[in-house]
Design a protein around this motif. Structure first.
Motif, PDB file in Angstrom:
ATOM      1  N   UNK A  90      -2.980  -0.371   0.820  1.00 39.97           N
ATOM      2  CA  UNK A  90      -2.186  -1.212  -0.085  1.00 39.97           C
ATOM      3  C   UNK A  90      -1.346  -2.216   0.702  1.00 39.97           C
ATOM      4  N   UNK A  91      -0.690  -1.737   1.778  1.00 35.37           N
ATOM      5  CA  UNK A  91       0.106  -2.632   2.614  1.00 35.37           C
ATOM      6  C   UNK A  91      -0.788  -3.619   3.357  1.00 35.37           C
ATOM      7  N   UNK A  92      -1.945  -3.138   3.848  1.00 30.19           N
ATOM      8  CA  UNK A  92      -2.855  -4.008   4.594  1.00 30.19           C
ATOM      9  C   UNK A  92      -3.393  -5.120   3.700  1.00 30.19           C
ATOM     10  N   UNK A  93      -3.848  -4.782   2.495  1.00 30.42           N
ATOM     11  CA  UNK A  93      -4.412  -5.797   1.601  1.00 30.42           C
ATOM     12  C   UNK A  93      -3.350  -6.798   1.152  1.00 30.42           C
ATOM     13  N   UNK A  94      -2.118  -6.351   1.020  1.00 27.99           N
ATOM     14  CA  UNK A  94      -1.052  -7.274   0.635  1.00 27.99           C
ATOM     15  C   UNK A  94      -0.769  -8.312   1.716  1.00 27.99           C
ATOM     16  N   UNK A  95      -1.187  -8.020   2.954  1.00 27.49           N
ATOM     17  CA  UNK A  95      -0.914  -8.934   4.063  1.00 27.49           C
ATOM     18  C   UNK A  95      -2.029  -9.958   4.280  1.00 27.49           C
ATOM     19  N   UNK A  96      -3.145  -9.852   3.548  1.00 28.36           N
ATOM     20  CA  UNK A  96      -4.280 -10.764   3.742  1.00 28.36           C
ATOM     21  C   UNK A  96      -4.124 -11.967   2.814  1.00 28.36           C
ATOM     22  N   UNK A  97      -3.984 -13.136   3.389  1.00 27.42           N
ATOM     23  CA  UNK A  97      -3.861 -14.377   2.609  1.00 27.42           C
ATOM     24  C   UNK A  97      -4.643 -15.474   3.331  1.00 27.42           C
ATOM     25  N   UNK A  98      -5.855 -15.753   2.873  1.00 31.76           N
ATOM     26  CA  UNK A  98      -6.658 -16.816   3.463  1.00 31.76           C
ATOM     27  C   UNK A  98      -7.552 -17.416   2.392  1.00 31.76           C
ATOM     28  N   UNK A  99      -8.490 -18.276   2.819  1.00 31.92           N
ATOM     29  CA  UNK A  99      -9.337 -18.960   1.847  1.00 31.92           C
ATOM     30  C   UNK A  99     -10.353 -18.025   1.202  1.00 31.92           C
ATOM     31  N   UNK A 103      -4.353 -11.369  -1.155  1.00 29.00           N
ATOM     32  CA  UNK A 103      -3.882 -10.033  -1.461  1.00 29.00           C
ATOM     33  C   UNK A 103      -2.675 -10.027  -2.379  1.00 29.00           C
ATOM     34  N   UNK A 104      -2.470  -8.910  -3.087  1.00 28.09           N
ATOM     35  CA  UNK A 104      -1.324  -8.720  -3.980  1.00 28.09           C
ATOM     36  C   UNK A 104      -0.670  -7.368  -3.663  1.00 28.09           C
ATOM     37  N   UNK A 105       0.589  -7.155  -4.073  1.00 24.69           N
ATOM     38  CA  UNK A 105       1.274  -5.892  -3.758  1.00 24.69           C
ATOM     39  C   UNK A 105       0.614  -4.661  -4.354  1.00 24.69           C
ATOM     40  N   UNK A 106      -0.130  -4.814  -5.445  1.00 22.96           N
ATOM     41  CA  UNK A 106      -0.735  -3.646  -6.110  1.00 22.96           C
ATOM     42  C   UNK A 106      -2.268  -3.637  -6.023  1.00 22.96           C
ATOM     43  N   UNK A 107      -2.852  -4.504  -5.198  1.00 22.74           N
ATOM     44  CA  UNK A 107      -4.312  -4.555  -5.080  1.00 22.74           C
ATOM     45  C   UNK A 107      -4.874  -3.222  -4.568  1.00 22.74           C
ATOM     46  N   UNK A 108      -4.138  -2.593  -3.645  1.00 23.93           N
ATOM     47  CA  UNK A 108      -4.596  -1.302  -3.122  1.00 23.93           C
ATOM     48  C   UNK A 108      -4.646  -0.231  -4.193  1.00 23.93           C
ATOM     49  N   UNK A 109      -3.681  -0.237  -5.129  1.00 22.01           N
ATOM     50  CA  UNK A 109      -3.698   0.732  -6.229  1.00 22.01           C
ATOM     51  C   UNK A 109      -4.960   0.564  -7.084  1.00 22.01           C
ATOM     52  N   UNK A 110      -5.331  -0.686  -7.338  1.00 23.19           N
ATOM     53  CA  UNK A 110      -6.523  -0.951  -8.153  1.00 23.19           C
ATOM     54  C   UNK A 110      -7.780  -0.428  -7.463  1.00 23.19           C
ATOM     55  N   UNK A 111      -7.898  -0.714  -6.159  1.00 21.61           N
ATOM     56  CA  UNK A 111      -9.073  -0.236  -5.411  1.00 21.61           C
ATOM     57  C   UNK A 111      -9.130   1.287  -5.387  1.00 21.61           C
ATOM     58  N   UNK A 112      -7.985   1.925  -5.217  1.00 25.24           N
ATOM     59  CA  UNK A 112      -7.962   3.388  -5.174  1.00 25.24           C
ATOM     60  C   UNK A 112      -8.258   3.990  -6.545  1.00 25.24           C
ATOM     61  N   UNK A 113      -7.829   3.323  -7.623  1.00 26.91           N
ATOM     62  CA  UNK A 113      -8.169   3.797  -8.965  1.00 26.91           C
ATOM     63  C   UNK A 113      -9.679   3.759  -9.166  1.00 26.91           C
ATOM     64  N   UNK A 114     -10.330   2.670  -8.713  1.00 23.83           N
ATOM     65  CA  UNK A 114     -11.794   2.582  -8.798  1.00 23.83           C
ATOM     66  C   UNK A 114     -12.438   3.681  -7.964  1.00 23.83           C
ATOM     67  N   UNK A 115     -11.900   3.888  -6.773  1.00 29.05           N
ATOM     68  CA  UNK A 115     -12.446   4.906  -5.878  1.00 29.05           C
ATOM     69  C   UNK A 115     -12.390   6.292  -6.501  1.00 29.05           C
ATOM     70  N   UNK A 116     -11.260   6.633  -7.088  1.00 23.87           N
ATOM     71  CA  UNK A 116     -11.131   7.983  -7.650  1.00 23.87           C
ATOM     72  C   UNK A 116     -11.874   8.124  -8.981  1.00 23.87           C
TER      73      UNK A 116
END
Length: 532
Positions: A90-99, A103-116
């Motif tokens: 979640x912290x790592x994805x929030x730090x990615x900003x490129x073309x 990333x967003x502060x809650x993007x990791x939560x969304x990915x983990x919800x899909x994973x589980x």
């Protein structure tokens, strides 16, 4: 050949206390297993006693312990990389900003919800997959899926992240289901607690090492750079690949067309061949049993608290500015201290395995419950309300202290081990012939709890999340205690019945001058040597 009655009568004629007759297996039975050790068991019958000498099956061997260690090391590499990724994503994805990706502060939560969500489906189907492809093959396939999911973080893209989340869920679901097969198949009723503790310590050492590496990379860093991300996942990816190799060394055939498990105690039993449909039907039937329904609140709670300590708590630490320059590094330290807590918990519960087996495993679960209540209260005091949702400069109810935060991390890990170890030992007693389905049902409900908690983690503030965990923990504790007490009562009744049966057989033999036949000897031996 003198019967036991003749020996007693001759002893009485000499005006001495009756001798304890000793019956030994006929030569043909003893020669069938000359290498097995012998055990003499004495049964009292009134004023007389009979000592029965019988061969004892070897309980453990080097192969069983080797499998436990290989299983633990495989999880050390593969699951260690997986958990390090989940702690930080979640912290790592929030730090990615490129073309390519924003990333967003809650993007990791969304990915983990899909994973589980994918993991929940995987848990339902994994026992049937194990029945068709074999546990070892299934384990290696699951590790392969996990390794692929780690690779997508080298170059995050929205579509690859979603696909990687699906692969992550499928792989973890397979591994978490099938590992119960190896754990139970290489354990006895007496060693299941010890072996669970050994496996748990080896497994949890993986996240500790992975998060230590993350801490070294991010110490005093204000954000996660692209270079830091490349280094992190360039190490986790080959480490997970090494886990695949380690699991392939398990001493188990690659192809195994049965789902039933033979434990050390049941090495002579015949296995039942199951088709995919039969395995799935048996799993659904087990899920609707009274014991499983009572344990369901505990399963769901373990999923919710897993979400909290695995991602939400660490993310909250990283999003809280009041922790100063160490806030990014606290994400890694949090994972380390959770791992330390789980290793310590696994070690303690392993040492207490015999005590808990004799006095009730509900004591161990109660200790875990109290530990988690203390941890939740500490989290309530130090975390700002919105720290799980966004970067915040707000303060908690007390001043932010990294040391107090890490104490909370340790308690979360110790309590998690306290919930898991007694539950796995309970499965070994309740379902020794079909542990794969039992573990699959548990993991499915746990993943369901993960999905729900990751979904509400995108909107609920920290105090509400803590309140939900306290309520489900209370329900889970009561459900486990009811099942544990019922099992202990049934085992006590069964032991009494076997004792009466053995006494009746001895009494019948003393009243009958004819010696025991080989078949009668085998029956009494089975009764005396039975553990259940």
């Amino acid at each position: 050949m003198l019967s036991p009655k003749d020996v007693v009568e001759q002893s009485s004629k000499r005006d001495v206390p009756p001798a304890s007759p000793v019956w030994r297996f006929p030569a043909n039975l003893m020669s069938a297993s000359p290498s097995l050790p012998r055990k003499e068991t004495t049964i009292e019958q009134g004023d007389n006693s009979i000592a029965v000498v019988a061969p004892v099956t070897e309980r453990c061997c080097n192969q069983h312990m080797c499998n436990i260690i290989l299983l633990g090391l495989g999880f050390f590499f593969c699951m260690g990389s997986f958990f390090t990724c989940m702690f930080s994503q979640t912290v790592v994805l929030n730090s990615v900003h490129d073309e390519y990706f924003e990333g967003t502060p809650t993007m990791g939560y969304v990915c983990l919800a899909i994973s589980f969500a994918a993991m929940t489906v995987s848990f339902v189907l994994s026992p049937a997959l194990s029945a068709v492809m074999g546990p070892k093959t299934s384990m290696v396939i699951g590790a392969g899926f996990l390794t692929l999911s780690i690779g997508v973080f080298l170059r995050p893209l929205e579509i690859t992240l979603y696909m990687g989340s699906l692969a992550q869920g499928i792989g973890a679901g397979i591994m978490w289901t099938v590992y119960g097969h190896f754990l139970t198949a290489n354990s006895t009723a007496k060693t299941i607690g010890r072996n669970t503790g050994i496996f748990w310590m080896l497994f949890q050492a993986g996240p500790v090492c992975g998060n230590l590496f993350y801490f070294v990379l991010t110490n005093n860093a204000s954000s996660i750079t692209d270079t830091t991300r490349y280094i992190l996942f360039s190490v986790l990816l080959p480490a997970s690949s090494l886990g695949i190799f380690t699991l392939s060394l398990l001493r188990h055939p690659w192809v195994h067309d049965t789902l039933s498990v033979k434990t050390c105690d049941q090495s002579e039993e015949k296995e039942e061949r199951l088709t995919f449909g039969q395995a799935l039907q048996g799993e659904l039937k087990m899920a609707m049993s009274k014991e499983m329904l009572l344990l369901t609140p505990m399963f769901v709670y373990m999923g919710i608290e897993l979400t909290f300590w695995m991602n939400v708590y660490g993310t909250s630490l990283g999003y809280t500015f009041s922790f100063g320059s160490v806030r990014e590094a606290l994400v890694g330290l949090n994972g380390m201290f959770i791992g330390f807590g789980q290793i310590t918990g696994g070690f303690c519960y392993g040492l207490l395995g015999g005590f808990l087996r004799r006095n009730g495993r509900d004591v161990g679960v109660l200790l875990a419950f109290v530990t988690h209540l203390v941890a939740f209260y500490i989290a309530f005091l130090i975390l700002p309300e919105r720290s799980a949702l966004e970067m915040t400069a707000a303060r908690g109810h007390i001043a932010a202290s990294p040391y107090i935060a890490l104490v909370c991390s340790f308690l979360l890990g110790f309590g998690d081990a306290g919930w898991n170890n007694p539950l796995f030992a309970l499965f070994g007693s309740l379902y020794p012939k079909d542990p794969v389905s039992a573990f699959a049902i548990f993991q499915a409900y746990q993943s369901f709890g993960n999905v729900i908690s990751f979904a509400y983690s995108t909107t609920l503030i920290v105090p509400y999340q803590l309140g939900i965990m306290v309520i489900t923990a209370v329900l889970g504790l009561f459900g486990y205690c009811f099942v544990e007490w019922k099992l202990a009562s049934d085992e006590a009744k069964l032991a009494m019945m076997k004792k009466k049966l053995a006494e009746q057989m001895i009494a019948f033999q003393l009243s009958d001058p004819k010696p025991w036949s080989s078949k009668e000897a085998q029956i009494i031996s089975n009764v005396l040597s039975s553990n259940k």
